[in-house]
Design a protein around this motif. Structure first.
Motif, PDB file in Angstrom:
ATOM      1  N   PRO A   4     -11.600   6.848   7.770  1.00 44.02           N
ATOM      2  CA  PRO A   4     -10.238   6.698   7.253  1.00 44.02           C
ATOM      3  C   PRO A   4      -9.336   6.053   8.281  1.00 44.02           C
ATOM      4  N   ARG A  16      -9.573   6.376  -1.920  1.00 40.74           N
ATOM      5  CA  ARG A  16     -10.553   5.406  -1.428  1.00 40.74           C
ATOM      6  C   ARG A  16     -11.486   5.057  -2.570  1.00 40.74           C
ATOM      7  N   THR A  18     -14.950   2.377  -3.508  1.00 42.66           N
ATOM      8  CA  THR A  18     -15.959   1.437  -3.031  1.00 42.66           C
ATOM      9  C   THR A  18     -16.125   0.327  -4.055  1.00 42.66           C
ATOM     10  N   ASP A 110     -14.956  -0.919   1.148  1.00 43.82           N
ATOM     11  CA  ASP A 110     -14.036   0.156   0.778  1.00 43.82           C
ATOM     12  C   ASP A 110     -12.610  -0.349   0.694  1.00 43.82           C
ATOM     13  N   PHE A 112      -8.823   1.404   0.656  1.00 43.84           N
ATOM     14  CA  PHE A 112      -7.959   2.576   0.765  1.00 43.84           C
ATOM     15  C   PHE A 112      -6.599   2.252   0.168  1.00 43.84           C
ATOM     16  N   VAL A 156     -13.281  -3.507   5.160  1.00 40.30           N
ATOM     17  CA  VAL A 156     -12.484  -2.420   4.593  1.00 40.30           C
ATOM     18  C   VAL A 156     -11.048  -2.910   4.467  1.00 40.30           C
ATOM     19  N   GLN A 158      -6.993  -1.735   3.584  1.00 43.75           N
ATOM     20  CA  GLN A 158      -6.000  -0.679   3.380  1.00 43.75           C
ATOM     21  C   GLN A 158      -4.785  -1.294   2.719  1.00 43.75           C
TER      22      GLN A 158
END
Length: 493
Positions: A4, A16, A18, A110, A112, A156, A158
């Motif tokens: 995270p 979150r 995927t 991922d 977030f 990833v 965010q």
């Protein structure tokens, strides 16, 4: 599962998800090259883009981004993979080494979703001030090194809601590719999202598909996933054998290093001021009788000279202390034959000027330092690149912060990266920023400038002591342009 984002009292992670490539995406293994493997001990790349608030609800925003990302991963399927290490044995069954590959099995990336309580655009990009520490909380995978891509996603995102905007923070495995390939991937993702009709239903179930696009633009060329090898035939692109390193695995070579406390400034250099720096260097070289050096001067070289000399002065190095200016350079156009722009992987080296004492650097002046950077760039030829590859194979090294010269400067990133072309469907970015990864005293990362038209922004990182002394340097600040209210540049650089 991704780590995270770093905790912050003002940033709360809410969810979150995927995202995986669509069914039918290729499944294969792609060996890492020497260029890729050398980054396994370095940090993930952390870059991000700041936007005004989208004109639709957050659930639609997240679905819009995730659906477009899934389609982008159809061509860029290695981004959704993981690293895997294989051991290699000799004829007697003894382990003679290991190699690392991308296992492209659609493991996924991922996304977030977070909220920054009470944080506004003005808080993220205050004018003419340090980059606030809270910006670091807008990025995931803080502290991850590229070798962690064995168990962490290679990419990833965010998505952080601000009071009056949204920030997209990317963490991207640098052993997967360099910045050239990263920004091409993000631009493809943004184009898919932008081309989806935002005027259609904004329900969470609305799908995003290239077939929905009314775009008049032809799709960009797909990434070139073949690997370059110095021993390959023709263009050097092939499916080379794995790069076998003389270790049973690489875990013992991985180091996790933290830099000292640093200050960071995002400094704007207008096209006019850059031309003035360039002309000043040219005139100094002509006065010194170096007509060839004067003819070869570029804005990049002149800006590098300014940073190198002024940071050296701020550090108050001993007169006989040697110093260098280093710069990350793209090998694609320097190889013979050249690699296509779409080559997906790492193909960069850090070049360096000749050593010079601090006293000589400051005495010889702006023109000499500009030409020194130019000579280093010109010396980076096909033969030099191939020699460095073979030298690395004879003595493999995994790079990290330990390799940054505390007495030199490092020019990274590139103002040629199309950061402001990343319009996901609600407008161009207002600003680009980065996280805390891969930063050290004396590093300057170059971005497209706030004004467009050939301007450049430099993200400069120094210790608090050195930054305070640089802020007293009249030569440096005479070249810096004041910040303006956030707005996207009016065109590509």
């Amino acid at each position: 599962m991704a780590m995270p984002p770093s905790p912050s009292p003002r940033v709360r992670v809410l969810s979150r998800r995927t995202v995986k490539p669509p069914p039918g995406s290729p499944r294969q293994r792609i060996p890492l090259t020497t260029w890729d493997v050398s980054f396994l001990s370095a940090d993930y790349i952390q870059k991000g883009l700041l936007y005004a608030t989208p004109p639709f609800p957050t659930p639609h925003l997240l679905h819009h981004l995730e659906a477009a990302l899934a389609h982008a991963l159809h061509s860029y399927y290695p981004v959704a993979g993981r690293f895997t290490t294989d051991q290699h044995h000799d004829a007697d069954g003894n382990v003679r080494g290991c190699s690392v590959s991308i296992d492209c099995h659609g493991q996924g990336v991922d996304v977030f979703h977070a909220v920054a309580d009470g944080v506004s655009i003005a808080d993220v990009i205050p004018p003419d001030a340090d980059v606030p520490l809270l910006v670091q909380s807008l990025f995931p995978l803080d502290g991850a090194v590229n070798h962690d891509g064995h168990h962490l996603p290679l990419f990833v995102v965010q998505v952080t809601d601000l009071t009056d905007g949204v920030f997209l923070g990317f963490a991207y495995n640098h052993a997967l590719s360099d910045g050239t390939a990263l920004w091409k991937f993000i631009n493809v993702w943004a184009a898919i999202a932008r081309d989806a009709s935002l005027s259609q239903s904004q329900s969470q179930s609305q799908s995003v598909s290239p077939s929905d696009s009314d775009s008049e633009h032809a799709p960009p060329p797909p990434p070139l996933l073949e690997r370059w090898s110095p021993d390959g035939d023709g263009d050097g692109l092939t499916t080379p054998p794995p790069v076998v390193l003389p270790y049973p695995d690489l875990t013992g070579l991985i180091q996790r290093l933290s830099p000292p406390p640093l200050r960071e400034r995002m400094l704007q250099f207008s096209a006019h001021n850059l031309e003035a720096l360039k002309e000043r260097a040219r005139q100094e070289l002509l006065a010194a009788g170096d007509a060839a050096g004067a003819a070869a001067v570029t804005k990049f070289q002149a800006l590098s000279s300014l940073v190198w000399r002024c940071v050296t002065r701020a550090r108050r190095l001993p007169p006989h202390q040697t110093t260098f200016c280093r710069a990350a350079i793209n090998n694609r156009t320097r190889l013979r034959p050249q690699l296509p722009p779409e080559y997906f992987g790492n193909t960069i080296y850090a070049i360096a000027t000749e050593a010079v004492t601090a006293a000589d650097l400051l005495q010889r002046g702006h023109g000499w330092a500009t030409a020194a950077v130019g000579r280093a760039v010109a010396a980076h030829t096909d033969a030099d690149i191939r020699a460095r590859v073979h030298a690395w194979m004879a003595n493999p090294v995994l790079y990290n912060l330990r390799y940054f010269d505390p007495n030199g400067v490092m020019m990274g990133s590139s103002p040629r990266f199309d950061m402001y072309g990343c319009d996901f469907g609600w407008g161009a970015p207002l600003a680009a920023r980065s996280g805390k990864a891969n930063k050290s005293d004396g590093k300057a990362s170059l971005y497209p400038g706030q004004d467009g038209g050939g301007s450049i922004a430099a993200e400069l990182v120094l210790t608090p002591e050195h930054m305070a002394l640089l802020e007293q340097d009249d030569e440096f600040w005479a070249a810096v342009s004041p910040d303006k209210q956030p707005c996207p540049p009016p065109g590509k650089n």
